[in-house]
Structures are given as structure tokens and as C-alpha cells.
Write a protein that holds these residues in place. Structure first.
Motif, short mmCIF file in Angstrom:
data_model
loop_
_atom_site.label_atom_id
_atom_site.label_comp_id
_atom_site.label_asym_id
_atom_site.label_seq_id
_atom_site.Cartn_x
_atom_site.Cartn_y
_atom_site.Cartn_z
N ARG A 1 42.77 18.77 40.52
CA ARG A 1 41.85 18.56 39.38
C ARG A 1 41.15 19.85 38.99
N MET A 2 40.77 20.63 40.00
CA MET A 2 40.09 21.90 39.72
C MET A 2 41.03 22.83 38.95
N GLN A 3 42.29 22.85 39.36
CA GLN A 3 43.25 23.73 38.68
C GLN A 3 43.41 23.32 37.21
N ASN B 1 35.66 37.19 35.96
CA ASN B 1 34.79 36.14 36.48
C ASN B 1 35.28 35.64 37.84
N ASP B 2 34.36 35.30 38.70
CA ASP B 2 34.74 34.60 39.94
C ASP B 2 33.54 33.77 40.36
N VAL B 3 33.81 32.59 40.94
CA VAL B 3 32.71 31.70 41.30
C VAL B 3 32.00 32.16 42.58
N ASP B 4 32.67 32.99 43.34
CA ASP B 4 32.16 33.36 44.66
C ASP B 4 31.40 34.69 44.56
N MET B 5 30.10 34.62 44.82
CA MET B 5 29.24 35.81 44.68
C MET B 5 29.71 36.97 45.57
N PRO C 1 39.81 39.44 44.42
CA PRO C 1 39.17 40.75 44.58
C PRO C 1 39.47 41.75 43.47
N GLY C 2 40.33 41.43 42.52
CA GLY C 2 40.38 42.25 41.32
C GLY C 2 41.60 43.12 41.10
N SER C 3 42.66 42.88 41.84
CA SER C 3 43.83 43.76 41.62
C SER C 3 44.38 43.58 40.20
N LYS C 4 44.36 42.34 39.73
CA LYS C 4 44.87 42.13 38.36
C LYS C 4 43.87 42.58 37.31
N THR C 5 42.58 42.45 37.64
CA THR C 5 41.56 42.93 36.70
C THR C 5 41.78 44.43 36.46
N LEU D 1 39.64 34.69 34.64
CA LEU D 1 38.75 33.62 35.08
C LEU D 1 38.49 33.55 36.58
N CYS D 2 39.50 33.89 37.37
CA CYS D 2 39.34 33.88 38.83
C CYS D 2 39.76 35.26 39.30
N ALA D 3 38.86 36.21 39.21
CA ALA D 3 39.27 37.62 39.22
C ALA D 3 39.26 38.30 40.57
N ALA E 1 44.54 32.93 34.11
CA ALA E 1 44.07 31.85 34.98
C ALA E 1 44.82 31.96 36.31
N ASP E 2 44.35 32.86 37.13
CA ASP E 2 44.98 33.12 38.43
C ASP E 2 44.25 32.25 39.45
N VAL E 3 44.51 30.97 39.39
CA VAL E 3 43.60 29.98 39.99
C VAL E 3 43.61 29.92 41.51
N ILE E 4 42.55 29.37 42.02
CA ILE E 4 42.50 29.05 43.45
C ILE E 4 43.63 28.09 43.76
N CYS E 5 44.29 28.30 44.90
CA CYS E 5 45.43 27.42 45.23
C CYS E 5 45.56 27.34 46.75
N GLU F 1 30.63 32.61 37.84
CA GLU F 1 30.49 31.28 37.23
C GLU F 1 31.70 30.42 37.63
N ASP F 2 31.48 29.13 37.70
CA ASP F 2 32.60 28.23 37.90
C ASP F 2 33.49 28.31 36.65
N ALA F 3 34.73 28.71 36.82
CA ALA F 3 35.61 28.92 35.68
C ALA F 3 35.79 27.65 34.86
N ALA F 4 35.70 26.51 35.51
CA ALA F 4 35.87 25.24 34.80
C ALA F 4 34.70 24.97 33.87
C1 LIG Z 1 44.02 33.78 43.89
S1 LIG Z 1 42.42 34.40 44.00
C2 LIG Z 1 42.36 35.47 42.62
C3 LIG Z 1 43.02 36.81 42.86
C4 LIG Z 1 42.68 37.80 41.77
N1 LIG Z 1 43.08 37.32 40.46
C5 LIG Z 1 43.32 39.14 42.00
O1 LIG Z 1 44.33 39.46 41.39
O2 LIG Z 1 42.80 39.91 42.82
C6 LIG Z 1 41.50 33.03 43.43
C7 LIG Z 1 40.02 33.33 43.20
O3 LIG Z 1 39.48 32.18 42.56
C8 LIG Z 1 38.12 32.11 42.92
N2 LIG Z 1 37.69 30.75 42.57
C9 LIG Z 1 37.82 29.61 43.26
N3 LIG Z 1 37.32 28.57 42.57
C10 LIG Z 1 36.86 29.08 41.41
C11 LIG Z 1 36.22 28.52 40.29
N4 LIG Z 1 35.94 27.22 40.22
N5 LIG Z 1 35.87 29.33 39.29
C12 LIG Z 1 36.12 30.66 39.34
N6 LIG Z 1 36.72 31.25 40.39
C13 LIG Z 1 37.09 30.47 41.40
C14 LIG Z 1 38.12 32.44 44.39
O4 LIG Z 1 36.84 32.87 44.79
C15 LIG Z 1 39.18 33.54 44.45
O5 LIG Z 1 38.56 34.79 44.39
#
Ligand SMILES: C[S@@+](CC[C@H](N)C(=O)[O-])C[C@H]1O[C@@H](n2cnc3c(N)ncnc32)[C@H](O)[C@@H]1O
Length: 440
Positions: A286-288, A205-209, A180-184, A176-178, A256-260, A233-236
Motif C-alpha cells: 500500500r505504501m508503494q 526527499n526522504d522520510v528518514d531524518m 542516501p542519494g546516489s541517484k540524486t 521522492l525517496c532519495a 519513485a525509487d521506493v522503499i521495498c 517528508e513522507d513521500a505519500a
Molecule cells: C531504495 S532507498 C532509496 C535509494 C536512493 N534513491 C538512492 O539512489 O540512493 C529507499 C528510501 O526510501 C525512504 N523511504 C521509506 N519510506 C518513505 C516514505 N514514506 N517517504 C519517503 N521516503 C521513504 C527510505 O528512508 C530510503 O532512504
């Protein structure tokens, strides 16, 4: 927006030159002393973590010293690479012997991680590695192999969530929050491990283009696959996806490797030392929860989800997991992950914690809130559960390292039935994932 990684690879220009011989993140390059200039202190941070009980107080000095040290170098050989063993052998033969013969006590040969034998780590920082004559040769070898897509430079803790998810070749995986993609990449390697053309796929997926662009053009370019689609897309609010027959896709695995707040990444992101306050986590809570909830809704019955952050803060970890469990009304449960990666050292999660604001003012409940603007910030779900609720949730399974949630029959919400879902919250390193349904 959906990008197929195959189309991207197909369009790659001929004669494309490899990138310069450097890691992408060059903050510790010679001449750039960014790390050195940062004062690795933040009184609020220390005070906050002393109050939180996430580890015994007698370990506090050790904790502090660990965060003030440079980030160790770690990397892993890509899981689906046919010549992986040969490459590991080549690295050990070409460099490890020479390093040991040199007899320099300040030099540590990279060691294979006990819980992931294709991954290596040395306690030395990248700057130290690059400035040593023999290790610099090893460094160049690693850079070249990374460019060729044979290995990934990745923090050791970042490798754990995909290992816990353990997807197989027929799994549909939602990251969902992928970016830069190391886990992807790691998830893709796993579904390709025994199958060049797997039935399954990863939706990253990631919300940031811009970060999606980075995921495609920096990370996925090194990995040839038709089994990945990138969405922005916004993961939420991730939409429910239909298959060719119009049926709704449910995912076998969700990350769900969420923004934190990133406060477990001080060694990598030194600017956090200057600006961190407890309010950072409050603003993300709330976002998490919303992202975690959406991930659970997209999960197949019997599927598994990992919730992970790069923060040790219970507000970002246990409080989110507790609220998710409450919302799930029995359809999710935490699993004890101690049998997974048994060599990985881990700590139990906490069942009680304290809520502080930016100025370290303590709140014991929402009734303590006097300022109007804080009423939307200090919400019930920030506070720890009662002892009985924590026991019923098995909240101690959430951990300073990670934990799992298993599943029992039940409903996540009125519109979707789930059972057998497993969730693995992962704490103290960076990661999480989810998607959006048509409903609410
Ligand atoms: C901790 S990083 C993810 C690291 C990634 N999983 C990896 O292993 O490389 C969190 C990511 O969540 C994205 N993000 C923040 N808010 C988001 C949302 N509402 N929906 C989807 N992605 C979101 C950020 O742009 C950021 O790339």
C-alpha cells in the motif's frame, strides 16, 4: 525542512581532512568477514521465485548462483566533471596496462558498461580488489577520486533510473525517496551537464531524518550545486510546492525509487538471507502504491516518471504499476523503453503472479482470507489483472530490468488533469520517487 546544499557547502570548515582511505561501507574490510559468515540460502525465497515465473525455470540455477556470488565492483565518473575524459584516461593508463601485464587470470580489468561508457564494472568483489597488489592501488585511486567528487561508487543497476529519466538543465525533478542519494547526484550531474547554473533543480526527499543527513553530509557534500533542496517528508503526503508567483510547481521528471523488501540486493545486504519471507512485500504494497500515486500527481503533463525497486517480486513491481494505471484512468500509460539504452539487456515484465503469505500459503483472491489480521494485508490490488486488462495496460512492458509508461490525455484524479506522462517502472535493483499535494 528544506536545506540548501549551497549553504551547507559554504559552511564547510576550512582545513577539513579527507575521510580515511576506505569506502563508506566497510563490511568487507580485511578482518571483517561478515559476508562469509552468512549462509546464502533461504528455501522460501527459492520456492517463491520458482513459482513467480519472472524468468524461465531453466535459468533458475543461474539466478541462484548469481545471487550467491559477491557483489561486483562498479563505479562511474561524474557526468559534469570537466576533466572526466582525462581522468578516465589516467585510470586506464596508470592501472589497466599493469594489470594485464601481470597476466593473472583471476584478475579482471574493469570494463566500461556498454550502455554507460563513463561507468565501469569488474566482476571481482571489493574484498578481492583490495587484496590484490595492483588492484589495491586502483582501489586507492578510486577512493581518492570519490572523496574529491570526481566519481561515484554505485551499483550498475542503480545508474539506470536517472538515465531513463534523462533530465535536462531546465527540468524540475522530484526524487521522492532519495537517500542516501546516489541517484540524486546522478540527476544533478545531468541537469548540470551543459550548464553550470541550470534553471532547473532537484528536490531530494526522504522520510528518514538520519538518512537525509547522510544525503546532505556524505553524498551532496561532494557535489557543489545550488540546484538542490532536500526535504524530509513522507513521500505519500508530499505537499504541492508553489513557485514565486504562487503557481503550483509540476515536475518534469519524478523518480519513485521506493522503499521495498530489497530482495534483489542480497549480495549487498546479506542479512536479508536470514529474515526474508513473502510477507515483507505484502506489508509494503500500500505504501508503494501511495508513493507512486503521489509522484504521478506531481508530474507535469508530458513529464516522465520512473518507478523502481530493488526487488524482483511482481507484488512490489507489476502489481503496483498495474494499480497505478488503474487509478490513473487512462492518464498514464506504460511505454516500451526498448529504444532507450538499447545495449542494456532486459526482460519483459510478467502479467500474472502468485500471492503467498509468510508461511507460503497461497491466496487466489481476497475470498481465501480466513484470518482476521490478514484481511487488511491481502487486498485486491495484490492480485494479477485479467489477461485483457494486462493487455490493455501493456503490462508486459514492465520488466525484470525496467520499462516505461507513456501517456495519453486523461485524469489522474478528479482534481488534476494530466496527459503525456511517461512512467518507467524499474525492477530488480534499488530505486523510486514522489511528493504531496494539498488535496486528500
Ligand atoms: C531504495 S532507498 C532509496 C535509494 C536512493 N534513491 C538512492 O539512489 O540512493 C529507499 C528510501 O526510501 C525512504 N523511504 C521509506 N519510506 C518513505 C516514505 N514514506 N517517504 C519517503 N521516503 C521513504 C527510505 O528512508 C530510503 O532512504
Amino acid at each position: 525542512m528544506v536545506h540548501s546544499s549551497r549553504r551547507r557547502i559554504g559552511n564547510k570548515k576550512k582545513g577539513h581532512e579527507p575521510r580515511p582511505n576506505t569506502w563508506r561501507d566497510d563490511r568487507d574490510a580485511p578482518g571483517n568477514q561478515g559476508y562469509r559468515e552468512v549462509l546464502k540460502e533461504n528455501e522460501k525465497y527459492w520456492q517463491f521465485y520458482k513459482e513467480q515465473n519472472v524468468f524461465p525455470l531453466e535459468q533458475f540455477d543461474e539466478f541462484r548462483a548469481a545471487l550467491q556470488r559477491d557483489l561486483p565492483v562498479s563505479f562511474r565518473f561524474q557526468g559534469c566533471h570537466k576533466d572526466r575524459e582525462q581522468l578516465i584516461h589516467e585510470m586506464e593508463n596508470r592501472f589497466f596496462g599493469k594489470i594485464m601485464e601481470a597476466g593473472d587470470t583471476a584478475v579482471c580489468v574493469p570494463k566500461s558498461l556498454p550502455w554507460y561508457k563513463e561507468a565501469y564494472q569488474t566482476p571481482m568483489s571489493r574484498t578481492a580488489v583490495r587484496s590484490h597488489p595492483i588492484l589495491a592501488q586502483l582501489h586507492n585511486f578510486l577512493v581518492t577520486e570519490a572523496e574529491l567528487g570526481n566519481l561515484s561508487r554505485q551499483e550498475a543497476v542503480s545508474m539506470i533510473p536517472p538515465l531513463l529519466l534523462a533530465p535536462t538543465s531546465d527540468h524540475y525533478v522530484l526524487d521522492l525517496c532519495a537517500a542516501p542519494g546516489s541517484k540524486t547526484t546522478q540527476l544533478l550531474e545531468m541537469i548540470h551537464e551543459n550548464d553550470e547554473n541550470p534553471k532547473g533543480m532537484v528536490i531530494a526527499n526522504d522520510v528518514d531524518m538520519k538518512r537525509c543527513y547522510m544525503l546532505i553530509h556524505h553524498t551532496l557534500k561532494r557535489f557543489r550545486t545550488a540546484a538542490c533542496a532536500v526535504t524530509c517528508e513522507d513521500a505519500a503526503r508530499f505537499p504541492q510546492i508553489a513557485d514565486n508567483d504562487g503557481g503550483l510547481i509540476q515536475f518534469d521528471r519524478v523518480l519513485a525509487d521506493v522503499i521495498c523488501s530489497g530482495d534483489g540486493t542480497l549480495r549487498k545486504n546479506p542479512e536479508i538471507w536470514k529474515k526474508w519471507t513473502p510477507q515483507d512485500a505484502l506489508g509494503l504494497h500500500r505504501m508503494q502504491i501511495a508513493i507512486a500515486r503521489k509522484g504521478a500527481q506531481q508530474l507535469k503533463v508530458g513529464g516522465r516518471m520512473v518507478y523502481s525497486t530493488c526487488s524482483m517480486n511482481p507484488i512490489e513491481d507489476e502489481a503496483v504499476v498495474a494499480q497505478l494505471l488503474r487509478d490513473s484512468k487512462g492518464s498514464l500509460r506504460l511505454m516500451d523503453t526498448s529504444t532507450l539504452l538499447p545495449e542494456l539487456k532486459r526482460e519483459n515484465g510478467v502479467t500474472s503472479w502468485k500471492v503467498f503469505d509468510r508461511d507460503m500459503k497461497l491466496y487466489t483472491s481476497t475470498e481465501d482470507v480466513t484470518e482476521e489480521k490478514m484481511k487488511k494485508v491481502i487486498v485486491n490490488s495484490l492480485f494479477p489483472p485479467t489477461e485483457e486488462e494486462a493487455r490493455e495496460m501493456n503490462l508486459h512492458f514492465t520488466s525484470g530490468s525496467f520499462n516505461q509508461i507513456a501517456m495519453k490525455p486523461g485524469q489522474i484524479n478528479q482534481k488534476s488533469q494530466r496527459s503525456g506522462v511517461q512512467i518507467v517502472p524499474f525492477v530488480a535493483s534499488p530505486f523510486w520517487g514522489f511528493s504531496r499535494q494539498n488535496q486528500d
